[in-house]
Design a protein around this motif. Sequence first.
Motif, PDB file in Angstrom:
ATOM      1  N   LYS A 174      31.228 -43.884   1.174  1.00 15.48           N
ATOM      2  CA  LYS A 174      29.865 -43.546   0.758  1.00 15.48           C
ATOM      3  C   LYS A 174      29.828 -43.185  -0.731  1.00 15.48           C
ATOM      4  N   ASP A 175      30.786 -42.364  -1.171  1.00 15.55           N
ATOM      5  CA  ASP A 175      30.790 -41.945  -2.570  1.00 15.55           C
ATOM      6  C   ASP A 175      30.992 -43.137  -3.503  1.00 15.55           C
ATOM      7  N   GLU A 176      31.866 -44.059  -3.146  1.00 18.73           N
ATOM      8  CA  GLU A 176      32.101 -45.248  -3.978  1.00 18.73           C
ATOM      9  C   GLU A 176      30.851 -46.117  -4.024  1.00 18.73           C
ATOM     10  N   ALA A 177      30.187 -46.262  -2.886  1.00 23.44           N
ATOM     11  CA  ALA A 177      28.964 -47.078  -2.836  1.00 23.44           C
ATOM     12  C   ALA A 177      27.857 -46.447  -3.672  1.00 23.44           C
ATOM     13  N   ILE A 178      27.750 -45.125  -3.627  1.00 22.11           N
ATOM     14  CA  ILE A 178      26.723 -44.449  -4.421  1.00 22.11           C
ATOM     15  C   ILE A 178      26.995 -44.628  -5.914  1.00 22.11           C
ATOM     16  N   ALA A 179      28.268 -44.566  -6.307  1.00 19.80           N
ATOM     17  CA  ALA A 179      28.614 -44.759  -7.717  1.00 19.80           C
ATOM     18  C   ALA A 179      28.233 -46.158  -8.187  1.00 19.80           C
ATOM     19  N   ILE A 180      28.489 -47.172  -7.372  1.00 22.00           N
ATOM     20  CA  ILE A 180      28.123 -48.548  -7.728  1.00 22.00           C
ATOM     21  C   ILE A 180      26.600 -48.688  -7.773  1.00 22.00           C
ATOM     22  N   ALA A 181      25.924 -48.096  -6.790  1.00 18.65           N
ATOM     23  CA  ALA A 181      24.465 -48.161  -6.758  1.00 18.65           C
ATOM     24  C   ALA A 181      23.865 -47.496  -7.992  1.00 18.65           C
ATOM     25  N   GLU A 182      24.430 -46.380  -8.414  1.00 21.85           N
ATOM     26  CA  GLU A 182      23.925 -45.688  -9.593  1.00 21.85           C
ATOM     27  C   GLU A 182      24.116 -46.551 -10.844  1.00 21.85           C
ATOM     28  N   ARG A 183      25.239 -47.245 -10.922  1.00 19.03           N
ATOM     29  CA  ARG A 183      25.474 -48.134 -12.060  1.00 19.03           C
ATOM     30  C   ARG A 183      24.469 -49.285 -12.071  1.00 19.03           C
ATOM     31  N   ILE A 184      24.199 -49.857 -10.908  1.00 17.65           N
ATOM     32  CA  ILE A 184      23.219 -50.936 -10.811  1.00 17.65           C
ATOM     33  C   ILE A 184      21.834 -50.428 -11.210  1.00 17.65           C
ATOM     34  N   ARG A 185      21.468 -49.261 -10.699  1.00 21.46           N
ATOM     35  CA  ARG A 185      20.151 -48.692 -11.032  1.00 21.46           C
ATOM     36  C   ARG A 185      19.995 -48.514 -12.541  1.00 21.46           C
ATOM     37  N   LYS A 186      21.016 -47.993 -13.195  1.00 21.39           N
ATOM     38  CA  LYS A 186      20.963 -47.770 -14.642  1.00 21.39           C
ATOM     39  C   LYS A 186      20.844 -49.096 -15.398  1.00 21.39           C
ATOM     40  N   GLN A 205      12.062 -52.085 -16.255  1.00 17.17           N
ATOM     41  CA  GLN A 205      11.959 -52.304 -14.814  1.00 17.17           C
ATOM     42  C   GLN A 205      12.908 -51.334 -14.105  1.00 17.17           C
ATOM     43  N   THR A 206      12.488 -50.785 -13.014  1.00 16.76           N
ATOM     44  CA  THR A 206      13.336 -49.843 -12.289  1.00 16.76           C
ATOM     45  C   THR A 206      13.528 -50.285 -10.852  1.00 16.76           C
ATOM     46  N   ALA A 207      14.497 -49.656 -10.202  1.00 18.29           N
ATOM     47  CA  ALA A 207      14.791 -49.972  -8.807  1.00 18.29           C
ATOM     48  C   ALA A 207      15.110 -48.692  -8.048  1.00 18.29           C
ATOM     49  N   SER A 208      14.698 -48.658  -6.797  1.00 12.22           N
ATOM     50  CA  SER A 208      15.069 -47.583  -5.883  1.00 12.22           C
ATOM     51  C   SER A 208      16.116 -48.135  -4.929  1.00 12.22           C
ATOM     52  N   ILE A 209      17.211 -47.389  -4.759  1.00 13.41           N
ATOM     53  CA  ILE A 209      18.350 -47.908  -4.001  1.00 13.41           C
ATOM     54  C   ILE A 209      18.729 -46.921  -2.900  1.00 13.41           C
ATOM     55  N   GLY A 210      18.826 -47.449  -1.688  1.00 14.76           N
ATOM     56  CA  GLY A 210      19.300 -46.658  -0.560  1.00 14.76           C
ATOM     57  C   GLY A 210      20.719 -47.038  -0.216  1.00 14.76           C
ATOM     58  N   VAL A 211      21.536 -46.053   0.134  1.00 16.24           N
ATOM     59  CA  VAL A 211      22.953 -46.269   0.428  1.00 16.24           C
ATOM     60  C   VAL A 211      23.269 -45.739   1.821  1.00 16.24           C
ATOM     61  N   ALA A 212      24.029 -46.517   2.576  1.00 17.06           N
ATOM     62  CA  ALA A 212      24.513 -46.078   3.890  1.00 17.06           C
ATOM     63  C   ALA A 212      25.946 -46.537   4.054  1.00 17.06           C
ATOM     64  N   GLU A 213      26.620 -45.971   5.031  1.00 19.03           N
ATOM     65  CA  GLU A 213      28.028 -46.307   5.268  1.00 19.03           C
ATOM     66  C   GLU A 213      28.253 -46.603   6.746  1.00 19.03           C
ATOM     67  N   PHE A 214      29.017 -47.643   6.991  1.00 17.57           N
ATOM     68  CA  PHE A 214      29.449 -47.944   8.362  1.00 17.57           C
ATOM     69  C   PHE A 214      30.870 -47.422   8.533  1.00 17.57           C
ATOM     70  N   ASN A 234      13.124 -45.059  -8.979  1.00 15.18           N
ATOM     71  CA  ASN A 234      14.183 -45.165  -9.992  1.00 15.18           C
ATOM     72  C   ASN A 234      15.301 -44.166  -9.708  1.00 15.18           C
ATOM     73  N   ARG A 235      15.781 -44.181  -8.464  1.00 15.83           N
ATOM     74  CA  ARG A 235      16.873 -43.288  -8.112  1.00 15.83           C
ATOM     75  C   ARG A 235      17.657 -43.853  -6.936  1.00 15.83           C
ATOM     76  N   VAL A 236      18.834 -43.293  -6.735  1.00 20.23           N
ATOM     77  CA  VAL A 236      19.712 -43.677  -5.633  1.00 20.23           C
ATOM     78  C   VAL A 236      19.717 -42.547  -4.622  1.00 20.23           C
ATOM     79  N   VAL A 237      19.555 -42.889  -3.348  1.00 17.55           N
ATOM     80  CA  VAL A 237      19.573 -41.889  -2.276  1.00 17.55           C
ATOM     81  C   VAL A 237      20.558 -42.362  -1.215  1.00 17.55           C
ATOM     82  N   GLY A 238      21.469 -41.456  -0.847  1.00 16.43           N
ATOM     83  CA  GLY A 238      22.385 -41.714   0.253  1.00 16.43           C
ATOM     84  C   GLY A 238      21.830 -41.122   1.533  1.00 16.43           C
TER      85      GLY A 238
END
Length: 391
Positions: free
Chosen positions: A307-319, A341-350, A377-381
């Motif tokens: 989850k933490d790795e995915a959030i870090a990648i998502a934050e980089r994409i958002r920026k 342009q901005t994006a809202s990103i949701g993160v989940a883990e299997f 314009n934010r990332v939410v896990g």
Amino acid sequence: MLALGSASLVQVPVTASHWGTFCLLAILAIVQAEATRRIEHQRRSLSITPHVNVTSVWLFPGAFFLPPHLAALLVIVIYGHLGYRSWSGIRHVTPHRTVANATTMIMSSFAAGYTEHLIGHNGTTTYSICAAGLAFFLMNTLVTGVGLYLATPEEATAKSCLGSWDDNILELSTLCFGGLLVATLPHQPMLMVLIFLPLYVLQRSTLVKQLEELATTDQKTQLLNAVTWQNAAIREVSRVEREGGSFGALMIDLDFFKRINDNYGHLAGDDVLKAVAALVKSETRQHDLAGRFGGEEFVALLASSTKDEAIAIAERIRKLVSELVINTRNNEGEPVVIENQTASIGVAEFPRDGSTLDEVMASADAAVYAAKRSGRNRVVGSPALDAVMAG
């Protein structure tokens, strides 16, 4: 090019043997083009990079054994036939493009012939064939790339101008066939007909590959389409269940995307989608799964990620999305620059956020909704949903 052709016309006599070689190559090229006309029409209609035909198979031997002016005439005959067939078929190729392609091939033939002349004084050798083939390929690639860049410099990319790796390998393959004909022509010219079947198989297999890509790829963004992404993601779920571990899932939704279509038009909106898709592709690994979920939504499965790795990648994409500067045009054809342009990103883990793919993606989708509710314009896990919603 004209000077070389004119000098050749004056200084190099054309013999009966030259005319025999010319007629043989021209006839075989036209017969082969007729036999594979439907395949080539389909391939051309599906091409998103410079279309590679197989005329090099016949033009390369012409560059070896014909005087430059006769090699140029061979190009004109072959491309004249292709142009005629284009205009009598369903999908037309504009005359100026046919002329440009023929000119490129004439220059490539001259480059190959000149290279062979420099190093082939002791007769045709493997070295002279390979060197001339490389000269043909480099000249063809250079002239084609420069021409496509000058046509639309604002939209030019390395792939759109120079073609993909597969395109270039296909062109090199046709030159290899041409090299075999160079070795065959002086000794057993009628054996050249044996090249027909391998050429047909090569063209057909290339068409099949294009059709497979069309069936699995979103044509607007070149990412996996929704069905293909889901099927691949289900396989990843099975692998993780069998071997253990986890993967991260991102749901990426562009903020206020409808405003772009309303203000600038759908073509400008398409350019934004392409830019974001390219960014998502570049920020994920080759073994990850990046796809277009629909509309302005993208998905990414990050294999073997926490989850933490995915959030870090998502934050980089958002920026990086927020830093994009996209040069495009509105419906009136006027230049437009789209930025911020901005994006809202949701993160989940299997399997942490769901025991099935549907449950994991539902968690990521809920996280996107939470990101929208909390200002965009934010990332939410997904574990932070309650806190975000409460705030």
